[in-house]
Design a protein around this motif. Structure first.
Motif, mmCIF file in Angstrom:
data_model
loop_
_atom_site.group_PDB
_atom_site.id
_atom_site.type_symbol
_atom_site.label_atom_id
_atom_site.label_comp_id
_atom_site.label_asym_id
_atom_site.label_seq_id
_atom_site.Cartn_x
_atom_site.Cartn_y
_atom_site.Cartn_z
ATOM 1 N N VAL A 83 -10.325 -1.302 -17.663
ATOM 2 C CA VAL A 83 -10.106 -2.056 -16.430
ATOM 3 C C VAL A 83 -8.968 -1.450 -15.607
ATOM 4 O O VAL A 83 -9.040 -1.367 -14.380
ATOM 5 N N LEU A 84 -7.908 -1.001 -16.283
ATOM 6 C CA LEU A 84 -6.703 -0.584 -15.568
ATOM 7 C C LEU A 84 -6.595 0.911 -15.304
ATOM 8 O O LEU A 84 -5.765 1.333 -14.494
ATOM 9 N N ALA A 85 -7.417 1.711 -15.960
ATOM 10 C CA ALA A 85 -7.258 3.166 -15.869
ATOM 11 C C ALA A 85 -7.307 3.681 -14.439
ATOM 12 O O ALA A 85 -6.537 4.579 -14.064
ATOM 13 N N ASP A 86 -8.199 3.146 -13.631
ATOM 14 C CA ASP A 86 -8.354 3.611 -12.255
ATOM 15 C C ASP A 86 -8.035 2.525 -11.231
ATOM 16 O O ASP A 86 -8.355 2.668 -10.052
ATOM 17 N N ALA A 87 -7.411 1.440 -11.681
ATOM 18 C CA ALA A 87 -7.086 0.342 -10.769
ATOM 19 C C ALA A 87 -5.943 0.753 -9.844
ATOM 20 O O ALA A 87 -5.054 1.513 -10.238
ATOM 21 N N PRO A 88 -5.945 0.269 -8.605
ATOM 22 C CA PRO A 88 -4.837 0.583 -7.693
ATOM 23 C C PRO A 88 -3.529 0.004 -8.216
ATOM 24 O O PRO A 88 -3.502 -1.092 -8.783
ATOM 25 N N MET A 89 -2.455 0.766 -8.015
ATOM 26 C CA MET A 89 -1.149 0.354 -8.509
ATOM 27 C C MET A 89 -0.296 -0.215 -7.381
ATOM 28 O O MET A 89 -0.449 0.172 -6.221
ATOM 29 N N GLY A 90 0.613 -1.128 -7.746
ATOM 30 C CA GLY A 90 1.696 -1.468 -6.844
ATOM 31 C C GLY A 90 2.695 -0.321 -6.871
ATOM 32 O O GLY A 90 2.441 0.713 -7.490
ATOM 33 N N SER A 91 3.834 -0.495 -6.267
ATOM 34 C CA SER A 91 4.795 0.608 -6.248
ATOM 35 C C SER A 91 5.312 0.950 -7.633
ATOM 36 O O SER A 91 5.763 2.077 -7.873
ATOM 37 N N ASP A 92 5.221 -0.006 -8.571
ATOM 38 C CA ASP A 92 5.703 0.245 -9.931
ATOM 39 C C ASP A 92 4.605 0.265 -10.988
ATOM 40 O O ASP A 92 4.847 0.759 -12.096
ATOM 41 N N GLY A 93 3.426 -0.292 -10.689
ATOM 42 C CA GLY A 93 2.391 -0.278 -11.707
ATOM 43 C C GLY A 93 1.283 -1.272 -11.440
ATOM 44 O O GLY A 93 1.189 -1.874 -10.365
ATOM 45 N N VAL A 94 0.440 -1.454 -12.449
ATOM 46 C CA VAL A 94 -0.667 -2.400 -12.376
ATOM 47 C C VAL A 94 -0.824 -3.028 -13.754
ATOM 48 O O VAL A 94 -0.735 -2.333 -14.778
ATOM 49 N N ILE A 95 -1.027 -4.341 -13.793
ATOM 50 C CA ILE A 95 -1.129 -5.070 -15.050
ATOM 51 C C ILE A 95 -2.289 -6.059 -14.977
ATOM 52 O O ILE A 95 -2.811 -6.342 -13.902
ATOM 53 N N LEU A 96 -2.653 -6.576 -16.134
ATOM 54 C CA LEU A 96 -3.635 -7.650 -16.166
ATOM 55 C C LEU A 96 -2.958 -8.997 -15.943
ATOM 56 O O LEU A 96 -1.780 -9.184 -16.250
ATOM 57 N N GLU A 97 -3.739 -9.914 -15.422
ATOM 58 C CA GLU A 97 -3.324 -11.308 -15.274
ATOM 59 C C GLU A 97 -4.354 -12.161 -15.994
ATOM 60 O O GLU A 97 -5.561 -12.002 -15.792
ATOM 61 N N ASP A 98 -3.893 -13.059 -16.871
ATOM 62 C CA ASP A 98 -4.853 -13.833 -17.662
ATOM 63 C C ASP A 98 -5.445 -14.988 -16.867
ATOM 64 O O ASP A 98 -5.095 -15.211 -15.695
ATOM 65 N N ALA A 99 -6.340 -15.721 -17.510
ATOM 66 C CA ALA A 99 -7.080 -16.781 -16.820
ATOM 67 C C ALA A 99 -6.185 -17.909 -16.342
ATOM 68 O O ALA A 99 -6.566 -18.667 -15.435
#
Length: 219
Positions: free
Chosen positions: A121-137
């Motif tokens: 899910v995260l490998a090619d997801a757009p990043m913020g200036s510091d990164g990209v993370i999952l958010e749970d339900a």
């Protein structure tokens, strides 16, 4: 490293140096046994997390002890938390130091039920200036299911001073990250026996198989 810096100065596209960090310390007190030794579909949680990381990077740093039955792989190194049982942020700090000049790091909790899906899910997801993370339900940030600019994590840890027993939320919560909503099966981790039951994890450590990781380099 010098050639890399020179290439950047000349405007030549350079592939980011990557390292995946697996958090594998802790006492597993709520599980009552070493949870990373639990197996799902024939592989331990630690094996699954490392294999997921290898889909993204050829350099894996595991913050935690190396299991005695672990099959050697030159792409995978184990580093201890400093101090021992100093908490996940201490593990991140130790692993980040071992990651050397990495530009990007993937932080993965070792007890994730579905680490391969997290990476996918995260490998090619757009990043913020510091990164990209999952958010749970429930809308909670999953900082140990995230891809980060390594310098951003270094800066955040440096601002803490002492990393012992610091919460991950305190350490990384100020970073500017893009959040990707994910269903509970993807963000689930295994903290308790009931979590393990739901995920279909079993304890077979008395007869652990010797399993090579995907694409393992033969000695």
């Amino acid at each position: 490293m010098h050639r890399r810096a020179a290439a950047v100065r000349r405007g030549i596209a350079v592939r980011p140096v990557r390292a995946a960090i697996i958090l594998a310390g802790g006492r597993s007190s709520r599980m009552g046994a070493d949870k990373l030794g639990l197996h799902i579909d024939g592989r331990s949680l630690l094996q699954r997390a490392v294999a997921a990381g290898l889909a993204w990077s050829e350099h894996i740093v595991v913050a935690g002890p190396q299991p005695p039955e672990w099959s050697h792989d030159p792409r995978v190194e184990f580093v201890p938390e400093d101090p021992p049982f100093g908490g996940p942020v201490a593990g991140i700090a130790a692993a980040l130091a071992a990651a050397g000049d990495a530009d990007e790091v993937f932080l993965l909790a070792g007890d994730l039920a579905a680490p391969a899906q997290v990476v996918s899910v995260l490998a090619d997801a757009p990043m913020g200036s510091d990164g990209v993370i999952l958010e749970d339900a429930d809308g909670w940030a999953q900082y140990l299911a995230g891809r980060y600019c390594a310098d951003s994590v270094r800066r955040a840890l440096g601002e803490l001073g002492d990393v012992r027993n610091v919460s991950v939320r305190r350490a990384l919560g100020t970073l500017v990250v893009h959040r990707v909503a994910a269903d509970r099966p993807i963000t689930a981790d295994l903290d308790t026996p009931n979590d393990a039951k739901i995920a279909g994890a079993v304890d077979i450590r008395d007869e652990l198989p010797r399993i090579d990781l995907p694409g393992r380099l033969h000695e």
